[in-house]
Write a protein that holds these residues in place. Sequence first.
Motif, short mmCIF file in Angstrom:
data_model
loop_
_atom_site.label_atom_id
_atom_site.label_comp_id
_atom_site.label_asym_id
_atom_site.label_seq_id
_atom_site.Cartn_x
_atom_site.Cartn_y
_atom_site.Cartn_z
N THR A 45 -3.75 -6.93 -8.39
CA THR A 45 -3.85 -5.79 -9.31
C THR A 45 -5.07 -5.85 -10.22
O THR A 45 -5.40 -4.85 -10.86
N GLU A 85 4.62 3.92 -5.83
CA GLU A 85 3.23 3.54 -6.12
C GLU A 85 3.25 2.16 -6.77
O GLU A 85 3.19 2.02 -7.98
N TRP A 86 3.31 1.13 -5.93
CA TRP A 86 3.53 -0.21 -6.42
C TRP A 86 2.48 -0.66 -7.42
O TRP A 86 2.80 -1.25 -8.44
N SER A 127 6.29 -0.81 -11.76
CA SER A 127 6.32 -1.24 -10.36
C SER A 127 5.25 -2.29 -10.07
O SER A 127 5.46 -3.19 -9.24
N ASN A 167 6.88 0.40 1.81
CA ASN A 167 7.28 1.80 1.62
C ASN A 167 7.86 2.40 2.89
O ASN A 167 8.75 3.26 2.85
N SER A 173 8.67 6.76 -1.40
CA SER A 173 7.60 5.77 -1.51
C SER A 173 7.27 5.49 -2.98
O SER A 173 7.27 6.40 -3.82
N ASN A 222 0.83 -1.19 0.00
CA ASN A 222 0.00 0.00 0.00
C ASN A 222 0.87 1.26 0.00
O ASN A 222 1.85 1.36 0.74
N PHE A 223 0.50 2.23 -0.83
CA PHE A 223 1.33 3.43 -1.00
C PHE A 223 1.41 4.28 0.26
O PHE A 223 2.46 4.85 0.57
N GLY A 248 0.30 1.44 -8.87
CA GLY A 248 -0.18 2.59 -9.62
C GLY A 248 0.54 2.82 -10.93
O GLY A 248 0.08 3.59 -11.77
N ARG A 249 1.67 2.18 -11.12
CA ARG A 249 2.46 2.34 -12.34
C ARG A 249 2.75 0.97 -12.94
O ARG A 249 2.99 0.00 -12.22
#
Length: 296
Positions: free
Chosen positions: A234, A146-147, A153, A134, A144, A127-128, A149-150
């Motif tokens: 995801t 964005e695991w 990653s 993080n 941190s 979690n970000f 989110g991108r």
Amino acid sequence: MVTANKKKIGLLMVLPAIILFIIMTIYPFAYMIYASFTDLDLSKANTGKIIGLRNYLDIFKDQLAISSIEFTALMVLIAVPVEMVLGLALSYLIRNLIGEKILRALFLIPMMVPAAVGGFGWKMLFNFIFGPVNYFLNLFGIQSIEWFGRPGSARIAVLIVEIWQWAPFVFLILYAALQALPRDILDAGKVDGAGGWKLFLHIELPLLRPIFYVTLLLRVIDVLRTFDIVYMTTYGGPGSATSTWSFYAYKVTVSYGWNIGYGSALCVILIIVSAILINTLTKVLNIGRELGLSKE
């Protein structure tokens, strides 16, 4: 001596199992192949007509399908080798350590954790805002990430979860194989001056090779049909960055669409590619000869 009546009785006894196998396996598989040549879509009326190879040709034009193929190939090329090396290293290093039995049990925990629980747990870890991963990165001055989110990653995160869960499987098999190696050969090697790393490299590792190759094949087969980890972490995102082939087929046929024809074509292609890849690996690694099943 077996009489004709006994043979008939035996056949009648196994007949229910044969019928069940045909109903639950053969028929669905045959229907999937048939459906892949149709435009069957449960969300639309008047579908199910034969359209030839259109579904198969559409796969090569579908960017989402191509992205799923790319990520599945990435998992085979990265996750599987890391799992094999890590499992082999752990199986070698753990031997004769203090607390070996406790460590062995701890290493097997990830494999025993249900995919739903493991996926949810890693989703919290990555979690970000409040994730421990993080937090520890911040302690070392790393910003941190964005695991999920991108794309880059997110793919790394899924690969980490895959390796965490299935490296113990490789460890378990290779550790058991190491324990089962013939002691007389190992003792002879020690008498000749081999010990430690040399004993492992020149005697134990060659003896482990057949089991290592079989484990490699099992992991390749399993990774090709990866679904649960992606579903729980995801859901194929962001975009289609972490969508595997199996997961994309699920989304096409069940999740956001009911396109049975196109989804069946995706599954058929996956089966064909898997069969070709496994047969190629079997020949390249010469597994039949390693296991003593072939005289060539």
